[in-house]
Design a protein around this motif. Sequence first.
Motif, PDB file in Angstrom:
ATOM      1  N   ASP A  84       0.851  -1.183   0.000  1.00  0.00           N
ATOM      2  CA  ASP A  84       0.000   0.000   0.000  1.00  0.00           C
ATOM      3  C   ASP A  84       0.889   1.236   0.000  1.00  0.00           C
ATOM      4  OD1 ASP A  84      -3.277   0.169   0.843  1.00  0.00           O
ATOM      5  OD2 ASP A  84      -2.138   2.038   0.853  1.00  0.00           O
ATOM      6  N   ALA A  85       0.386   2.315  -0.583  1.00  0.00           N
ATOM      7  CA  ALA A  85       1.147   3.566  -0.613  1.00  0.00           C
ATOM      8  C   ALA A  85       0.952   4.378   0.648  1.00  0.00           C
ATOM      9  CB  ALA A  85       0.725   4.395  -1.827  1.00  0.00           C
ATOM     10  N   THR A 100       4.693  -6.905   4.680  1.00  0.00           N
ATOM     11  CA  THR A 100       3.990  -5.712   4.217  1.00  0.00           C
ATOM     12  C   THR A 100       4.994  -4.749   3.591  1.00  0.00           C
ATOM     13  OG1 THR A 100       2.341  -5.949   5.968  1.00  0.00           O
ATOM     14  CG2 THR A 100       2.526  -3.800   4.932  1.00  0.00           C
ATOM     15  N   VAL A 101       4.629  -4.172   2.462  1.00  0.00           N
ATOM     16  CA  VAL A 101       5.532  -3.306   1.704  1.00  0.00           C
ATOM     17  C   VAL A 101       4.844  -1.964   1.463  1.00  0.00           C
ATOM     18  CG1 VAL A 101       6.773  -3.014  -0.482  1.00  0.00           C
ATOM     19  CG2 VAL A 101       6.572  -5.297   0.551  1.00  0.00           C
ATOM     20  N   VAL A 102       5.578  -0.876   1.675  1.00  0.00           N
ATOM     21  CA  VAL A 102       5.088   0.452   1.309  1.00  0.00           C
ATOM     22  C   VAL A 102       5.590   0.728  -0.106  1.00  0.00           C
ATOM     23  CG1 VAL A 102       5.134   2.916   1.824  1.00  0.00           C
ATOM     24  CG2 VAL A 102       5.122   1.250   3.701  1.00  0.00           C
ATOM     25  N   MET A 106       1.478   1.834  -9.165  1.00  0.00           N
ATOM     26  CA  MET A 106       1.789   2.116 -10.569  1.00  0.00           C
ATOM     27  C   MET A 106       3.260   1.874 -10.898  1.00  0.00           C
ATOM     28  SD  MET A 106      -0.592   5.506 -11.163  1.00  0.00           S
ATOM     29  CE  MET A 106       0.028   6.323  -9.686  1.00  0.00           C
ATOM     30  N   ASN A 107       4.039   1.507  -9.869  1.00  0.00           N
ATOM     31  CA  ASN A 107       5.459   1.196 -10.059  1.00  0.00           C
ATOM     32  C   ASN A 107       5.845   0.187  -8.992  1.00  0.00           C
ATOM     33  OD1 ASN A 107       8.092   1.303 -11.043  1.00  0.00           O
ATOM     34  ND2 ASN A 107       8.615   3.087  -9.793  1.00  0.00           N
ATOM     35  N   LEU A 108       5.350  -1.024  -9.138  1.00  0.00           N
ATOM     36  CA  LEU A 108       5.491  -2.036  -8.086  1.00  0.00           C
ATOM     37  C   LEU A 108       6.961  -2.376  -7.831  1.00  0.00           C
ATOM     38  CD1 LEU A 108       2.564  -4.443  -9.079  1.00  0.00           C
ATOM     39  CD2 LEU A 108       2.620  -2.841  -7.161  1.00  0.00           C
ATOM     40  N   PRO A 109       7.387  -2.357  -6.562  1.00  0.00           N
ATOM     41  CA  PRO A 109       8.789  -2.653  -6.226  1.00  0.00           C
ATOM     42  C   PRO A 109       9.061  -4.157  -6.156  1.00  0.00           C
ATOM     43  CG  PRO A 109       7.588  -2.093  -4.237  1.00  0.00           C
ATOM     44  CD  PRO A 109       6.611  -1.935  -5.371  1.00  0.00           C
TER      45      PRO A 109
END
Length: 250
Positions: A84-85, A100-102, A106-109
């Motif tokens: 989630d951003a 969980t990833v911040v 539109m530019n998935l890490p």
Amino acid sequence: MQHGSTGSRGAWAASLRRSVRLLGEFRYEQPDPERFYTALAADSVGQLSSYLDLAGCTVLDVGGGPGYFRDAFEAAGATYWALDADVGELAGTGAIATGTVVGDGMNLPFADGAVDLCYSSNVLEHVREPWRMADEMLRVTRPGGLAFISYTVWFGPWGGHETAPWHYLGGRRARRRYLARHGHEPKNRYGESLFAVTVRDGLAWARRQHAGEVVDVLPRYHPRWARWLVRVPVLRELLTWNLVIVVRRK
């Protein structure tokens, strides 16, 4: 022959009961999001199980927020990652969970082909470039894996979210009305964190993308036998609360 007919009627009735149950839970989306999204997560796992075996799958939930879907996917044997951003959304149920990833949808890490299932539920309408996010979801899905994209349709009854049904008179007008009535902005602010995304938009993206094979397109909360609805212009925009597009990565 009669046995088959009885079985068909049973499946028809079961599908209808599922829709009634989901729509009943939908009224809790704002006052009790945990209740609604927990029910939706259980339904999603059941729905996805008809396309692939979740046991052993690596799942990326794009826009997963506080992780309401985590328990359901992990109970099915999947390894679950949420992105989630918004850090505030990620911490919505307390501490931010492991896995969980911040990041930006539109530019998935994530590397190309990193996950078996890339899943997104009720997020695309909150993204300024929704089909760029859909392309990114396919990019990070491995060949043979699935992208499951589900979003709220703008001209459906809940298209304006908490500003509905006034969104039918225009998103900005509905936003101004909400502010005047409640003394504060809605959580989902048209033009900033809420955008008009239609069934037509989704079908157009499904046709023009070349990274995967479209497996299914259907109205999410309707009985499965109502998938014909997405083929009827105008009617599909008004009666499809939420559209699902399932794509298998080539």
